[in-house]
Scaffold this active site. Structure first.
Site, PDB file in Angstrom:
ATOM      1  N   ALA A  73       0.862  -1.181   0.000  1.00  0.00           N
ATOM      2  CA  ALA A  73       0.000   0.000   0.000  1.00  0.00           C
ATOM      3  C   ALA A  73       0.896   1.227   0.000  1.00  0.00           C
ATOM      4  CB  ALA A  73      -0.925   0.005   1.218  1.00  0.00           C
TER       5      ALA A  73
ATOM      6  N   HIS B 266      -1.219   0.911   9.371  1.00  0.00           N
ATOM      7  CA  HIS B 266       0.102   1.431   8.974  1.00  0.00           C
ATOM      8  C   HIS B 266      -0.049   2.678   8.115  1.00  0.00           C
ATOM      9  CE1 HIS B 266       4.419   0.728   7.690  1.00  0.00           C
ATOM     10  NE2 HIS B 266       3.991   1.557   6.735  1.00  0.00           N
ATOM     11  N   GLU B 267      -0.912   2.604   7.114  1.00  0.00           N
ATOM     12  CA  GLU B 267      -1.036   3.741   6.191  1.00  0.00           C
ATOM     13  C   GLU B 267      -1.696   4.945   6.862  1.00  0.00           C
ATOM     14  OE1 GLU B 267       0.699   3.373   3.636  1.00  0.00           O
ATOM     15  OE2 GLU B 267       0.924   1.218   3.932  1.00  0.00           O
TER      16      GLU B 267
ATOM     17  N   HIS C 179       0.683   7.012   8.844  1.00  0.00           N
ATOM     18  CA  HIS C 179       1.493   7.906   8.013  1.00  0.00           C
ATOM     19  C   HIS C 179       0.821   9.252   7.761  1.00  0.00           C
ATOM     20  CE1 HIS C 179       5.023   5.689   6.922  1.00  0.00           C
ATOM     21  NE2 HIS C 179       4.371   4.692   6.344  1.00  0.00           N
TER      22      HIS C 179
ATOM     23  N   GLU D 174       9.016   4.719   8.296  1.00  0.00           N
ATOM     24  CA  GLU D 174       8.432   3.390   8.134  1.00  0.00           C
ATOM     25  C   GLU D 174       8.514   2.542   9.396  1.00  0.00           C
ATOM     26  OE1 GLU D 174       6.585   2.752   5.840  1.00  0.00           O
ATOM     27  OE2 GLU D 174       7.135   4.078   4.194  1.00  0.00           O
TER      28      GLU D 174
END
Length: 963
Positions: A362, A397-398, A401, A420
């Site tokens: 992704a 996770h995305e 960000h 990351e």
């Protein structure tokens, strides 16, 4: 460009630790975010060489709304370098120009032209300020045909009264990917200008930049125009200042066919029949820009929601409800991170789109996150428990960000780990909040930490943070997208979060964390968290500590899987670490202590005659542990009698440490094997999974030798009780275990039982698969078990089973089901079928380009397929490199996957010859090649030393009754 505050390495890293420490300490990082949010206006950010700030190898850096960090092992002199005579031959932009805004119009053609090419055309206006007088404009451009405008490739206009010099010469500098514009006069410092370009590019299927994805729906071929800009492919879509620090506002307009929808980072601003324009974006980096043209459908939140959330995918996938789970979890995870960061989500909407072709898992484009279908779509009728977990963790996770990475951005790629590693770690926190019954905070150990320790134990590993000067070319950057950056970054942040307490007191700018705030036991510590952290981020590898439980003497040294390998990377700290040691003494957890030197003696760790000790509780620390032989014997005795008295993670840790210590020649291999003897009484997932991962190395080394038979017999002996256990609790395989990790361990039970020859298991899987072949429309195999059942049945069958599975793979409408079949097809024992499968990877009509390297690695995982795959990549390397070697995040895994069985001098020489034959053609796989050479050498030595002993041990254990 956002107005930046200046954050040193020490501050940036300390802030990260604060953010992952405890709820009370998150506020400090939130203050930084809030400051940057309030300063999110177009102004300058210096990109001069960093100034020296400390004597511990850290350098100052600039926040690019905000910049998080920059590090170097050697302080740089506080001088401005002179401008070279040909700056277009350098890979980094000069400091003379700063972009302010872009106005980009793009028109993708979703039908091929007369030359059978898909193209896009467009034009761009970039407004920039001149910070330092210059007669040169360098702007990134790659694979674009720039249209001549008034005899030149570009047009320059002065703004706000500035007079633009005329253009003297323009050209594309291909090696460094620049459009070079030489001027007949200088741009004036402080003035603003606008550069206009027109261009045509190929809408290729190369998975990078502005590219196309194809799929079939109801027998009709559909084309999607989409993007993947990270790390250096925005320049393939339009000319731009393509570095993360060069933030700007983007005004995007997409021209697209009737019947399609255009999406970008921000809300659409208005739509006509064929044109969609979007509101200006936040100030952001080029690599976060995204746009998609498709006829996808979506589901979303109800009108009036504070943040519009939409899940986009193929119409059929949306109709089937495959986006429902993602929609249900996105809102709660967004809310979790709003609370975690103590700052509201900064955009009006969050679009998430599942693409049929996507190189990574992704991509965190701000407001338009792009995914592989397997990472966003979930169908409870077909998708497994693991598929569901993957969707939850990738979304988490995305979304993490959106703040850390997008709002706050590292200035350069050398500190990608901060971005990351942080997102990887907190993704488990977000997923835990969304699914609190899953035990996600512990599963990070299996999913991230154990695997990356194997990579970081190589002499060819690298530190988390690199020198900025060492990361210049696009291929240098691509190599950083590896397990060290993601998984070790997460592991180190998890470790550090464990020793920061809620009593941390710091100023609003997180300037420093003093030692007394870190430890409350009176143990002398370094002066700041910065000094502790530098040991873990500025030198590669990790330590093994050895505890003598007779005296409490504890020592540390750099752990290497091959102790004979040569470490030629210098360390600023001579490979010593500041190590937080947690430990359990005979079932009771003790206070944390610190090992700050090569060795120290801790009297509290000296044991009585009947005591046992296990250190590194729940594997909180990123290190391995060795003990004196007496304590090893006590631990093995405890496992054989009352293994539940040792925490589940530590039972897994004992296995993992022992096997890796044995590979490093620190303990005897038979000691490692003895740690698996209690497994015939174990029913929990983590110990079994860890044992399976470690025994897999033995299979890789010995499955072509006489060791294989006794080894398989031992596994059969140990796993049969587990197989019967799950047969019982599932009512003869008719129910699904309730617990999340029990569902995983049920898969282990069947997989290991079938592969080791348990007849009841093979009969079961063959029966299930035959029933499916008889009635393809009614697959009754549990989604959790499909991957292992398919593999087992195809391995036991022939062409009929393979061809059936291939047909189901090609017709699969659910990506996770296609992935299971794609892997299972590699399990056949028929060489001709495997060779045919390898040839399919060269044809995108047979195997999608995003899946080609995975397929080759799967085939290499089969002992019959490994030599076939090795011959295949050597004979087709030129094609493979040219099609997959540029910008593919998975490319490095190809070499390591195909060569992981190598353990002979002949294979080592073949690998050396392969390196010699293809000089300059490894790209982002160059590091992987060096690691494969190192692993092969280590494997050779290990097999020579251990083969006979291992054979004798397995033979002895299989001839004795079960204990």
């Amino acid at each position: 460009m956002g107005k930046g505050i200046y954050i040193s390495k020490a501050v940036a890293v300390a802030c990260v630790v604060l953010a992952v420490g405890a709820v009370a300490t998150i506020i400090a990082l939130s203050v930084v975010y809030s400051q940057e949010k309030s300063k999110n206006e177009v102004t300058s950010v210096s990109t001069d060489s960093p100034d020296v700030t400390t004597a511990t190898a850290t350098t100052a850096t600039t926040a690019t709304t905000a910049t998080a960090s920059n590090s170097s092992s050697t302080p740089l002199p506080p001088t401005t370098p002179s401008i070279p005579s040909e700056p277009w031959k350098l890979y980094r932009l000069p400091i003379s120009l700063t972009p302010i805004s872009y106005n980009v119009t793009l028109w993708p053609r979703l039908q091929p032209n007369a030359q059978n090419l898909f193209i896009f055309s467009g034009h761009s206006k970039v407004v920039f300020r001149c910070d330092k007088e210059t007669d040169l404009i360098l702007i990134h451009s790659n694979k674009l045909n720039l249209t001549i405008f008034d005899g030149y490739h570009a047009k320059l206009t002065g703004l706000s009264g500035a007079v633009a010099p005329t253009l003297r010469k323009t050209w594309l500098e291909v090696p460094t990917q620049y459009l070079v514009v030489q001027l007949n006069g200088p741009l004036k410092a402080g003035s603003t200008y606008e550069l206009f370009t027109e261009f045509v590019g190929e809408l290729a299927d190369d998975l990078g930049g502005f590219y196309r994805s194809e799929y079939f729906e109801d027998g009709v071929k559909k084309v999607v125009a989409t993007t993947q800009m990270q790390p250096t492919d925005a320049r393939k879509a339009f000319p731009c200042f393509d570095e993360p620090a060069m933030k700007a506002v983007f005004h995007v307009t997409i021209i697209h066919p009737l019947g399609t929808i255009a999406l970008s980072n921000s809300m659409n601003h208005g739509q006509t029949l064929t044109q969609t324009s979007f509101e200006p974006t936040e100030i952001m980096s080029t690599y976060l820009l995204a746009f998609v043209v498709s006829d996808f459908g979506y589901i979303g939140t109800k009108p009036g929601a504070e943040v519009l959330i939409r899940i986009w995918a193929r119409q059929q996938a949306i109709t089937e409800g495959q986006g429902d789970y993602a929609l249900n979890k996105t809102g709660p995870i967004l809310k979790f991170f709003e609370d975690y960061y103590n700052i509201s989500y900064p955009l009006k909407k969050s679009d998430q789109i599942a693409l049929p072709d996507f190189s990574a898992g992704a991509m965190e484009n701000w407001g338009l996150i792009t995914y592989r279908e397997t990472a966003l779509l979930y169908n409870p009728e077909v998708s497994s428990n693991g598929d569901k977990e993957w969707v939850a963790t990738v979304i988490s996770h995305e979304l993490a960000h959106m703040w850390f990475g997008n709002l706050v951005t590292t200035r350069w790629w050398n500190d990608l780990w901060l971005n990351e590693g942080f997102a990887t770690y907190v993704s488990y926190l977000g997923a835990h909040d969304a699914e609190p019954e899953w035990n996600m905070k512990d599963l990070i150990v299996l999913n991230e930490i154990i695997g990356v320790m194997g990579v970081d134990a190589l002499a060819s590993s690298h530190p988390l943070s690199s020198k900025e000067a060492d990361i210049q070319k696009p291929e240098d950057i691509s190599q950083l997208f590896d397990s060290i950056t993601y998984s070790k970054g997460a592991a180190v942040l998890r470790m550090l979060s464990e020793f920061i307490t809620e009593s941390v007191s710091t100023n609003p700018n997180c300037e420093i964390l003093r030692s007394q705030a870190v430890n409350e036991e009176g143990i002398k510590l370094p002066s700041s968290v910065e000094h502790i952290m530098n040991r873990w981020i500025l030198q590669m590898g990790f330590p093994v500590i050895t505890i003598d439980t007779k005296t409490g003497k504890t020592t540390q040294k750099h752990f290497l899987l091959d102790p004979d390998s040569v470490v030629d990377r210098p360390s600023p700290f001579n490979y010593e670490w500041f190590i937080p040691i947690t430990w359990i003494k005979t079932g009771v957890e003790k206070n944390q202590i610190w090992l700050l030197e090569k060795e120290a003696t801790f009297g509290e760790m000296a044991l009585g005659a009947s005591d046992w000790l296990v250190a590194n509780v729940k594997m909180r620390g990123f290190y391995r542990v060795n003990y004196d032989s007496e304590n090893w014997d006590r631990l093995l005795n405890q496992l054989s009698t009352q293994h539940q008295n040792i925490p589940e993670i530590n039972r897994a840790q004992i296995i993992d440490d022992a096997f890796n210590l044995a590979r490093a020649k620190i303990v005897n291999t038979t000691l490692a094997l003895r740690t698996t003897k209690f497994l015939n009484k174990e029913v929990e997932y983590m110990p079994w999974q860890t044992a399976s991962l470690n025994l897999d190395y033995f299979f890789l080394m010995f499955d072509r030798s006489e060791v294989y038979g006794p080894m398989q017999a031992y596994i059969k002996k140990q796993v049969t009780p587990l197989f019967k256990y799950f047969e019982g609790i599932t009512a003869n395989w008719t129910k699904i275990p309730e617990n999340h990790t029990d569902q995983y361990n049920q898969v282990n039970a069947i997989s290991l039982a079938c592969s080791s020859g348990v007849k009841a298991c093979n009969d079961l899987t063959t029966k299930w698969f035959k029933e499916w072949m008889t009635n393809p429309a009614n697959n009754k195999i549990s989604p959790n078990l499909r991957s292992t059942v398919y593999c087992s049945a195809i391995a036991a069958g022939g062409a009929e089973e393979w061809d059936f599975a291939w047909g189901m793979y090609k017709n699969a409408t659910i990506a996770s089901e296609a992935d299971k079949l794609m892997h299972a097809l590699s399990c056949t024992k028929q060489p001709w079928l495997l060779n045919r499968y390898l040839e399919y990877t060269l044809d995108t009509k047979m195997i999608r380009k995003q899946d080609a390297t995975f397929t080759i690695v799967y085939i290499a995982g089969n002992p019959i397929g490994q030599p076939l795959a090795w011959d295949f990549i050597r004979s087709r390397w030129n094609y493979i490199f040219n099609n997959y070697g540029s910008g593919s995040f998975n490319f490095g895994r190809l070499i390591s996957g195909v060569t992981k069985r190598f353990s002979t001098e002949f294979e080592y020489k073949q690998l050396l010859q392969f390196k010699e034959d293809n000089k300059g053609q490894f790209g982002s796989a160059a590091t992987s090649l060096e690691q494969s050479l190192e692993r092969t050498k280590a494997n050779m030595n290990w097999v020579a030393m251990n083969k006979q002993e291992v054979l004798e041990w397995f033979t002895s254990e299989t001839s004795s009754p079960a204990s």
